[in-house]
Design a protein around this motif. Structure first.
Motif, PDB file in Angstrom:
ATOM      1  N   LYS A 226      -7.667 -12.717  12.290  1.00  0.00           N
ATOM      2  CA  LYS A 226      -6.706 -13.824  11.425  1.00  0.00           C
ATOM      3  C   LYS A 226      -7.364 -14.945  11.465  1.00  0.00           C
ATOM      4  O   LYS A 226      -7.082 -15.796  10.537  1.00  0.00           O
ATOM      5  CB  LYS A 226      -5.338 -13.648  12.165  1.00  0.00           C
ATOM      6  CG  LYS A 226      -4.644 -12.594  12.370  1.00  0.00           C
ATOM      7  CD  LYS A 226      -4.138 -12.171  10.748  1.00  0.00           C
ATOM      8  CE  LYS A 226      -2.914 -13.210  10.126  1.00  0.00           C
ATOM      9  NZ  LYS A 226      -2.313 -12.705   9.081  1.00  0.00           N
TER      10      LYS A 226
ATOM     11  N   THR B 115      -1.119  -5.820  11.637  1.00  0.00           N
ATOM     12  CA  THR B 115      -0.177  -6.515  12.862  1.00  0.00           C
ATOM     13  C   THR B 115      -0.328  -5.918  14.092  1.00  0.00           C
ATOM     14  O   THR B 115       0.381  -6.527  15.130  1.00  0.00           O
ATOM     15  CB  THR B 115       1.059  -6.919  12.163  1.00  0.00           C
ATOM     16  OG1 THR B 115       1.778  -5.843  11.875  1.00  0.00           O
ATOM     17  CG2 THR B 115       0.923  -7.789  11.093  1.00  0.00           C
TER      18      THR B 115
ATOM     19  N   SER C 232       0.774  -1.249   0.259  1.00  0.00           N
ATOM     20  CA  SER C 232      -0.055   0.082  -0.036  1.00  0.00           C
ATOM     21  C   SER C 232       0.829   1.067  -0.065  1.00  0.00           C
ATOM     22  O   SER C 232       0.445   2.510  -0.169  1.00  0.00           O
ATOM     23  CB  SER C 232      -0.937   0.150   1.241  1.00  0.00           C
ATOM     24  OG  SER C 232      -0.259   0.157   2.509  1.00  0.00           O
TER      25      SER C 232
ATOM     26  N   TYR D 197      -7.331  -8.936  17.001  1.00  0.00           N
ATOM     27  CA  TYR D 197      -6.324  -9.361  15.825  1.00  0.00           C
ATOM     28  C   TYR D 197      -6.590 -10.722  15.743  1.00  0.00           C
ATOM     29  O   TYR D 197      -6.717 -11.264  14.645  1.00  0.00           O
ATOM     30  CB  TYR D 197      -4.936  -9.102  16.409  1.00  0.00           C
ATOM     31  CG  TYR D 197      -3.875  -9.468  15.618  1.00  0.00           C
ATOM     32  CD1 TYR D 197      -3.611  -9.225  14.119  1.00  0.00           C
ATOM     33  CD2 TYR D 197      -3.187 -10.738  16.131  1.00  0.00           C
ATOM     34  CE1 TYR D 197      -2.884  -9.565  13.697  1.00  0.00           C
ATOM     35  CE2 TYR D 197      -1.950 -11.170  15.237  1.00  0.00           C
ATOM     36  CZ  TYR D 197      -1.756 -10.582  14.029  1.00  0.00           C
ATOM     37  OH  TYR D 197      -0.813 -11.246  13.390  1.00  0.00           O
TER      38      TYR D 197
HETATM   39  N1  LIG Z   1       4.714  -9.740  13.556  1.00  0.00           N
HETATM   40  C1  LIG Z   1       4.544 -10.629  14.277  1.00  0.00           C
HETATM   41  O1  LIG Z   1       4.617 -10.668  15.383  1.00  0.00           O
HETATM   42  C2  LIG Z   1       3.601 -11.705  13.771  1.00  0.00           C
HETATM   43  C3  LIG Z   1       3.009 -12.812  14.516  1.00  0.00           C
HETATM   44  C4  LIG Z   1       2.506 -13.814  13.952  1.00  0.00           C
HETATM   45  C5  LIG Z   1       2.028 -13.724  12.726  1.00  0.00           C
HETATM   46  N2  LIG Z   1       2.080 -12.833  11.985  1.00  0.00           N
HETATM   47  C6  LIG Z   1       1.848 -12.611  10.588  1.00  0.00           C
HETATM   48  O2  LIG Z   1       2.939 -12.784   9.797  1.00  0.00           O
HETATM   49  C7  LIG Z   1       2.593 -11.914   8.633  1.00  0.00           C
HETATM   50  C8  LIG Z   1       3.568 -10.910   8.211  1.00  0.00           C
HETATM   51  O3  LIG Z   1       3.632 -10.050   9.311  1.00  0.00           O
HETATM   52  P1  LIG Z   1       4.873  -8.831   9.474  1.00  0.00           P
HETATM   53  O4  LIG Z   1       5.226  -8.667  10.833  1.00  0.00           O
HETATM   54  O5  LIG Z   1       5.793  -9.014   8.285  1.00  0.00           O
HETATM   55  O6  LIG Z   1       3.817  -7.617   8.988  1.00  0.00           O
HETATM   56  P2  LIG Z   1       4.408  -5.913   9.043  1.00  0.00           P
HETATM   57  O7  LIG Z   1       5.860  -5.731   9.291  1.00  0.00           O
HETATM   58  O8  LIG Z   1       3.148  -5.532   9.881  1.00  0.00           O
HETATM   59  O9  LIG Z   1       3.854  -5.708   7.664  1.00  0.00           O
HETATM   60  C9  LIG Z   1       2.559  -5.866   7.032  1.00  0.00           C
HETATM   61  C10 LIG Z   1       2.758  -5.282   5.582  1.00  0.00           C
HETATM   62  O10 LIG Z   1       1.350  -5.335   5.196  1.00  0.00           O
HETATM   63  C11 LIG Z   1       0.993  -4.394   4.088  1.00  0.00           C
HETATM   64  N3  LIG Z   1      -0.172  -3.652   4.267  1.00  0.00           N
HETATM   65  C12 LIG Z   1      -0.906  -3.487   5.161  1.00  0.00           C
HETATM   66  N4  LIG Z   1      -2.184  -2.961   4.897  1.00  0.00           N
HETATM   67  C13 LIG Z   1      -2.079  -3.168   3.596  1.00  0.00           C
HETATM   68  C14 LIG Z   1      -2.910  -2.988   2.516  1.00  0.00           C
HETATM   69  N5  LIG Z   1      -4.346  -2.336   2.858  1.00  0.00           N
HETATM   70  N6  LIG Z   1      -3.028  -3.128   1.115  1.00  0.00           N
HETATM   71  C15 LIG Z   1      -1.796  -3.621   0.860  1.00  0.00           C
HETATM   72  N7  LIG Z   1      -0.517  -4.047   1.694  1.00  0.00           N
HETATM   73  C16 LIG Z   1      -0.889  -3.811   3.133  1.00  0.00           C
HETATM   74  C17 LIG Z   1       2.230  -3.302   4.410  1.00  0.00           C
HETATM   75  O11 LIG Z   1       2.645  -2.888   3.230  1.00  0.00           O
HETATM   76  P3  LIG Z   1       3.353  -1.423   2.813  1.00  0.00           P
HETATM   77  O12 LIG Z   1       4.313  -1.454   3.665  1.00  0.00           O
HETATM   78  O13 LIG Z   1       3.635  -1.754   1.475  1.00  0.00           O
HETATM   79  O14 LIG Z   1       2.011  -0.603   3.091  1.00  0.00           O
HETATM   80  C18 LIG Z   1       2.966  -3.691   5.459  1.00  0.00           C
HETATM   81  O15 LIG Z   1       4.503  -3.711   5.064  1.00  0.00           O
HETATM   82  C19 LIG Z   1       1.306 -11.522   8.777  1.00  0.00           C
HETATM   83  O16 LIG Z   1       0.282 -12.355   8.051  1.00  0.00           O
HETATM   84  C20 LIG Z   1       0.964 -11.560  10.094  1.00  0.00           C
HETATM   85  O17 LIG Z   1      -0.302 -11.246  10.609  1.00  0.00           O
HETATM   86  C21 LIG Z   1       3.188 -11.705  12.641  1.00  0.00           C
END
Ligand SMILES: NC(=O)c1ccc[n+]([C@@H]2O[C@H](COP(=O)([O-])OP(=O)(O)OC[C@H]3O[C@@H](n4cnc5c(N)ncnc54)[C@H](OP(=O)(O)O)[C@@H]3O)[C@@H](O)[C@H]2O)c1
Length: 290
Positions: free
Chosen positions: A136, A65, A31, A132
């Motif tokens: 999910k 997240t 985004s 959250y």
């Molecule tokens: N971090 C944790 O502790 C954790 C734990 C368990 C599971 N997970 C899962 O692991 C996966 C990756 O997590 P992460 O920690 O890497 O996430 P993150 O660092 O928060 O990054 C999420 C990305 O989602 C994109 N995004 C958000 N809203 C959007 C929209 N409306 N359209 C398009 N893109 C959008 C953003 O991209 P842009 O920057 O390009 O906008 C952002 O970079 C997710 O499914 C999360 O639920 C994470």
């Protein structure tokens, strides 16, 4: 192999790109960068993906997240947490079915209530206790019933050995120790850390073998916050003390429910992957402090 990655600028996506940019022809959708596509906008997403209908797979990492932020939105389906995690995933799954992309969807141990005393297995019934986790879990159900060829990988507290824009579990501890300001670490909260470098190898395995269904994909280990922080300190030869904290005392000060235990059993995954995951101690040892 051409693949599409959503959320490529996030914590996990950044490392997948760093590790696999040379192996795969990767199209990123996000985004906030050059390929601006808001996944909650169904028409814009389908139009963007049509241009890449020759891709074979899509890794869906885009998510809302911020767990505290999501808690503030509890019950609000027009809020960002529901819109990105549920509506966005619905749009992604529909597109994957329509264009025939193999979908790798990443989910979380927060679909569980945290009451179980041992690591969760895939057959355990999800029971999210905050918004959250609820969004999910809804996303998982959508992916499962979408008709897209898909795999769901559940992870818990992803971290890596290099600092990222988003401070992860490991670097929160390292930064706190180095500043002498690490807040007390719970001795009675347990989690199942996920080493992102190994997770990206699991993505690579999935792209090659295209397994389907649900897999837990953390390290398989269980750590208390306190033991994790003490190990980081010892492995990295940091000198600061780690103070013990009490989750139960903390819970009396906050409205947001916390899962007490989110470690994941990964036996199911271990049976199919063709490489060995590193231990959490080995992962921490990869850190090189300046
Ligand atoms: N971090 C944790 O502790 C954790 C734990 C368990 C599971 N997970 C899962 O692991 C996966 C990756 O997590 P992460 O920690 O890497 O996430 P993150 O660092 O928060 O990054 C999420 C990305 O989602 C994109 N995004 C958000 N809203 C959007 C929209 N409306 N359209 C398009 N893109 C959008 C953003 O991209 P842009 O920057 O390009 O906008 C952002 O970079 C997710 O499914 C999360 O639920 C994470």
């Amino acid at each position: 192999m051409k693949i599409i990655v959503t959320g490529a600028r996030g914590l996990v996506g950044t490392r997948f790109l760093a590790n696999y940019r040379d192996k795969y022809d990767i199209v990123t959708l996000g985004s906030s960068h050059e390929q601006r596509v808001d996944i909650t906008d169904r028409e814009a997403l389908l139009t963007a993906l049509k241009e890449h209908s020759d891709a074979q797979a899509l890794i869906h990492l885009a998510a809302y997240t911020n767990v505290n932020g999501a808690f503030e939105q509890t019950g609000d389906k027009s809020g960002a947490a529901w819109q990105v995690n549920v509506t966005g995933t619905e749009n992604i799954a529909e597109a994957c079915r329509e264009f025939g992309f193999y979908l790798i969807h990443v989910s979380t141990a927060f679909v569980f209530d945290g009451q179980k005393k041992t690591p969760y297995v895939e057959d355990d019934q999800p029971h999210p206790i905050e918004w959250y986790g609820q969004t999910k879990y809804e996303a998982e159900k959508i992916v499962t019933t979408s008709g897209a060829k898909s795999v769901i990988l559940r992870i818990d507290q992803p971290f890596t050995h290099v600092p990222s824009a988003k401070v992860d579990t490991l670097w929160r501890v390292i930064n706190g120790l180095r500043a002498g300001q690490l807040y007390p670490q719970f001795t009675n909260h347990y989690f199942g850390p996920t080493y992102i470098e190994d997770l990206t190898r699991i993505f690579d395995f999935c792209l090659r073998q295209q397994p389907t269904g649900l897999y837990h994909a953390s390290s398989g280990e269980t750590w208390s916050d306190y033991d994790f922080a003490c190990s980081v300190r010892d492995i990295l030869h940091l000198k600061t003390d780690v103070a013990p904290g009490d989750l139960e005392a903390y819970l009396r000060t906050t409205k947001r429910p916390y899962q007490r235990q989110t470690a994941l059993n990964i036996d199911h995954l271990q049976k199919i992957i063709d490489f060995k995951l590193r231990t959490i101690r080995e992962a921490i040892s990869q850190v090189q402090l300046a």
